[in-house]
Scaffold this motif. Structure first.
Motif, PDB file in Angstrom:
ATOM      1  N   ASP A  13       0.842  -1.194   0.000  1.00  0.00           N
ATOM      2  CA  ASP A  13       0.000   0.000   0.000  1.00  0.00           C
ATOM      3  C   ASP A  13       0.880   1.248   0.000  1.00  0.00           C
ATOM      4  O   ASP A  13       1.480   1.590   1.014  1.00  0.00           O
ATOM      5  CB  ASP A  13      -0.914  -0.010   1.228  1.00  0.00           C
ATOM      6  N   PRO A  14       0.952   1.957  -1.142  1.00  0.00           N
ATOM      7  CA  PRO A  14       1.819   3.144  -1.197  1.00  0.00           C
ATOM      8  C   PRO A  14       1.342   4.268  -0.273  1.00  0.00           C
ATOM      9  O   PRO A  14       2.133   5.079   0.183  1.00  0.00           O
ATOM     10  CB  PRO A  14       1.780   3.566  -2.661  1.00  0.00           C
ATOM     11  N   VAL A  15       0.039   4.310   0.020  1.00  0.00           N
ATOM     12  CA  VAL A  15      -0.499   5.364   0.881  1.00  0.00           C
ATOM     13  C   VAL A  15       0.001   5.181   2.313  1.00  0.00           C
ATOM     14  O   VAL A  15       0.261   6.161   3.016  1.00  0.00           O
ATOM     15  CB  VAL A  15      -2.040   5.382   0.826  1.00  0.00           C
ATOM     16  N   ALA A  16       0.156   3.946   2.741  1.00  0.00           N
ATOM     17  CA  ALA A  16       0.603   3.675   4.108  1.00  0.00           C
ATOM     18  C   ALA A  16       2.013   4.212   4.354  1.00  0.00           C
ATOM     19  O   ALA A  16       2.383   4.492   5.494  1.00  0.00           O
ATOM     20  CB  ALA A  16       0.548   2.180   4.398  1.00  0.00           C
ATOM     21  N   LYS A  17       2.783   4.372   3.293  1.00  0.00           N
ATOM     22  CA  LYS A  17       4.155   4.860   3.422  1.00  0.00           C
ATOM     23  C   LYS A  17       4.231   6.383   3.512  1.00  0.00           C
ATOM     24  O   LYS A  17       5.264   6.939   3.842  1.00  0.00           O
ATOM     25  CB  LYS A  17       4.990   4.374   2.235  1.00  0.00           C
TER      26      LYS A  17
ATOM     27  N   LYS B  84       1.581  10.840   7.985  1.00  0.00           N
ATOM     28  CA  LYS B  84       0.197  10.864   8.473  1.00  0.00           C
ATOM     29  C   LYS B  84      -0.546  12.130   8.044  1.00  0.00           C
ATOM     30  O   LYS B  84      -1.728  12.076   7.722  1.00  0.00           O
ATOM     31  CB  LYS B  84       0.151  10.733   9.998  1.00  0.00           C
ATOM     32  N   ASP B  85       0.135  13.294   8.026  1.00  0.00           N
ATOM     33  CA  ASP B  85      -0.552  14.528   7.628  1.00  0.00           C
ATOM     34  C   ASP B  85      -0.957  14.489   6.151  1.00  0.00           C
ATOM     35  O   ASP B  85      -2.019  14.965   5.780  1.00  0.00           O
ATOM     36  CB  ASP B  85       0.293  15.766   7.946  1.00  0.00           C
ATOM     37  N   VAL B  86      -0.122  13.883   5.317  1.00  0.00           N
ATOM     38  CA  VAL B  86      -0.448  13.755   3.897  1.00  0.00           C
ATOM     39  C   VAL B  86      -1.619  12.782   3.732  1.00  0.00           C
ATOM     40  O   VAL B  86      -2.532  13.030   2.944  1.00  0.00           O
ATOM     41  CB  VAL B  86       0.786  13.279   3.093  1.00  0.00           C
ATOM     42  N   GLN B  87      -1.616  11.702   4.493  1.00  0.00           N
ATOM     43  CA  GLN B  87      -2.738  10.755   4.452  1.00  0.00           C
ATOM     44  C   GLN B  87      -4.041  11.459   4.843  1.00  0.00           C
ATOM     45  O   GLN B  87      -5.076  11.234   4.230  1.00  0.00           O
ATOM     46  CB  GLN B  87      -2.485   9.580   5.392  1.00  0.00           C
ATOM     47  N   GLY B  88      -3.961  12.317   5.850  1.00  0.00           N
ATOM     48  CA  GLY B  88      -5.138  13.065   6.288  1.00  0.00           C
ATOM     49  C   GLY B  88      -5.646  14.004   5.222  1.00  0.00           C
ATOM     50  O   GLY B  88      -6.860  14.121   5.002  1.00  0.00           O
ATOM     51  N   ARG B  89      -4.732  14.672   4.528  1.00  0.00           N
ATOM     52  CA  ARG B  89      -5.139  15.580   3.450  1.00  0.00           C
ATOM     53  C   ARG B  89      -5.763  14.823   2.283  1.00  0.00           C
ATOM     54  O   ARG B  89      -6.747  15.262   1.697  1.00  0.00           O
ATOM     55  CB  ARG B  89      -3.959  16.414   2.972  1.00  0.00           C
ATOM     56  N   LEU B  90      -5.172  13.668   1.960  1.00  0.00           N
ATOM     57  CA  LEU B  90      -5.748  12.847   0.899  1.00  0.00           C
ATOM     58  C   LEU B  90      -7.165  12.400   1.260  1.00  0.00           C
ATOM     59  O   LEU B  90      -8.071  12.440   0.431  1.00  0.00           O
ATOM     60  CB  LEU B  90      -4.881  11.610   0.631  1.00  0.00           C
ATOM     61  N   GLN B  91      -7.329  11.995   2.514  1.00  0.00           N
ATOM     62  CA  GLN B  91      -8.655  11.582   2.975  1.00  0.00           C
ATOM     63  C   GLN B  91      -9.646  12.741   2.879  1.00  0.00           C
ATOM     64  O   GLN B  91     -10.776  12.566   2.449  1.00  0.00           O
ATOM     65  CB  GLN B  91      -8.573  11.051   4.417  1.00  0.00           C
TER      66      GLN B  91
END
Length: 112
Positions: free
Chosen positions: A6-10, A13-20
């Motif tokens: 999973d490329p998103v898991a790498k 966390k702040d980028v994951q939050g923005r993507l969400q």
């Protein structure tokens, strides 16, 4: 192992939050990331849909999809609903003859 693929898991966390957040915004306003030209075309197509039966069929699909959890409101689910929206139940009052099934009844929403 799932996180390795999973490329998103790498991502941080702040980028994951923005993507969400971006995904949630796009879900609320599907035209949000369209160009202005594409938005105009979609709005024109909405106006061009004049057939009351088609409007009713699409409203029934929207109603059925809206009852699903958000994870089951994607394109595959909408496509599956659209494919069968005009089909009613099998007419069991007429037997099949020579291997030919009787025509289906109108969709349940048709007479409402």
């Amino acid at each position: 192992e799932a996180e390795d693929n999973d490329p998103v898991a790498k991502l941080p966390k702040d980028v994951q939050g923005r993507l969400q957040a971006m995904l949630e915004e796009a879900k609320q306003d599907p035209l949000m990331y369209y160009s202005e030209e594409a938005k105009l075309r979609v709005r024109q197509m909405e106006k061009d849909l004049r057939c009351e039966v088609c409007r009713r069929a699409l409203a029934e699909v929207d109603k059925a999809i809206g009852q699903n959890p958000p994870s089951l409101q994607g394109e595959p689910e909408i496509s599956a609903q659209l494919e069968g929206v005009c089909e009613g139940p099998v007419d069991s009052s007429v037997p099949s003859m020579f291997g030919v099934e009787p025509p289906r009844l109108p969709a349940p929403w048709f007479d409402r």
